[in-house]
Scaffold this motif. Structure first.
Motif, PDB file in Angstrom:
ATOM      1  N   LYS A 207       0.828  -1.206   0.000  1.00 45.77           N
ATOM      2  CA  LYS A 207       0.000   0.000   0.000  1.00 45.77           C
ATOM      3  C   LYS A 207       0.863   1.258   0.000  1.00 45.77           C
ATOM      4  O   LYS A 207       0.542   2.243  -0.677  1.00 45.77           O
ATOM      5  N   THR A 208       1.949   1.216   0.756  1.00 44.54           N
ATOM      6  CA  THR A 208       2.858   2.359   0.794  1.00 44.54           C
ATOM      7  C   THR A 208       3.501   2.576  -0.572  1.00 44.54           C
ATOM      8  O   THR A 208       3.580   3.709  -1.070  1.00 44.54           O
TER       9      THR A 208
ATOM     10  N   ARG B 137       0.948   4.008  -3.014  1.00 41.50           N
ATOM     11  CA  ARG B 137       0.732   5.438  -2.749  1.00 41.50           C
ATOM     12  C   ARG B 137       1.865   6.274  -3.344  1.00 41.50           C
ATOM     13  O   ARG B 137       1.622   7.325  -3.951  1.00 41.50           O
TER      14      ARG B 137
ATOM     15  N   ASN C  61       1.556   9.073  -6.388  1.00 39.98           N
ATOM     16  CA  ASN C  61       2.055  10.436  -6.168  1.00 39.98           C
ATOM     17  C   ASN C  61       3.089  10.826  -7.232  1.00 39.98           C
ATOM     18  O   ASN C  61       3.061  11.944  -7.763  1.00 39.98           O
TER      19      ASN C  61
END
Length: 238
Positions: free
Chosen positions: A209-210, A213, A217
């Motif tokens: 998930k990190t 993300r 971005n």
């Protein structure tokens, strides 16, 4: 407390419809509030229950799901908040795909999708993020290209397409994606869920998930679908 996503299923095959309902009812935060076996029943159900998300098959017996969707959108044009429509079908031809989106579909999934991915598609669609099955992403990508290329002689169109591809390649190239992020993006394009990516790469879901993300971005996109399309467009993923 998380809001419950209210679901309606419009599917003519009894076993498929009942199987979907049983599987979705076991998912936390999802509630199936109605089901229909044809387009007429589905249209009545959608207008009366106003679900958050409707799962609609294209191959309905009386009117196809695309026509049902078109009529529903015309009827509920002023309704807020609008019901999100997720097409769940075996049809992956260009005509069906583009007709569904033209009629107002919010997401398009193939029937061989796993339940984990279907849940992901439902939640993404409910949140306002389009979800497109990876197997038909190339069709959508082709349409994006055609819309971006102005009317011109065929040789000029080819030049414009190459220029656009180069522009997207530059965007992705300047994003500074790490090797690990590119690896994860490849799996996203292939339709892997976060859990499946984590299992494949032997890391935790939280770690994935990190990474996701960070990918979104860096590419300046809002969701996984747009990241996948951008990667395909730039030639980063074959």
């Amino acid at each position: 407390m998380e809001d419950v996503i209210r679901i309606v299923i419009v599917e003519d095959h009894d076993l498929t419809r009942m199987g979907l309902e049983a599987a979705l009812q076991r998912r936390e935060g999802i509630s199936v509030i109605g089901e229909a076996a044809n387009g007429i029943q589905g249209l009545k159900l959608l207008t009366s229950e106003k679900p958050d998300v409707a799962i609609v098959d294209i191959g309905l017996p009386d009117m196809d799901g695309i026509e049902m969707l078109r009529r529903f959108r015309e009827y509920s044009a002023e309704a807020e908040p609008a019901t999100k429509i997720l097409m769940l079908t075996m049809h992956k031809g260009e005509d069906s795909v583009m007709a569904a989106f033209a009629a107002g579909a919010d997401a398009y999934c193939m029937k061989d999708i796993s339940m984990d991915k279907l849940e992901e598609a439902i939640r993404s669609t409910h949140d306002g993020n389009p979800w497109i099955d990876p197997t038909i992403a190339s069709i959508v990508l082709q349409q994006v290209r055609q819309k971006e290329v102005v009317a011109a002689p065929e040789t000029e169109k080819t030049v414009q397409i190459k220029a656009l591809d180069a522009e997207y390649e530059e965007i992705v190239g300047n994003a500074g994606l790490t090797d690990r992020e590119i690896e994860i993006l490849q799996l996203i394009v292939r339709g892997y869920s976060n859990a499946e990516i984590a299992e494949t790469l032997f890391v935790t879901v939280g770690t994935i998930k990190t990474h996701v993300r960070h990918i979104l971005n860096k590419l300046c996109v809002d969701d996984r679908t747009h990241a996948a399309v951008l990667a395909l467009r730039a030639g980063l993923i074959e």
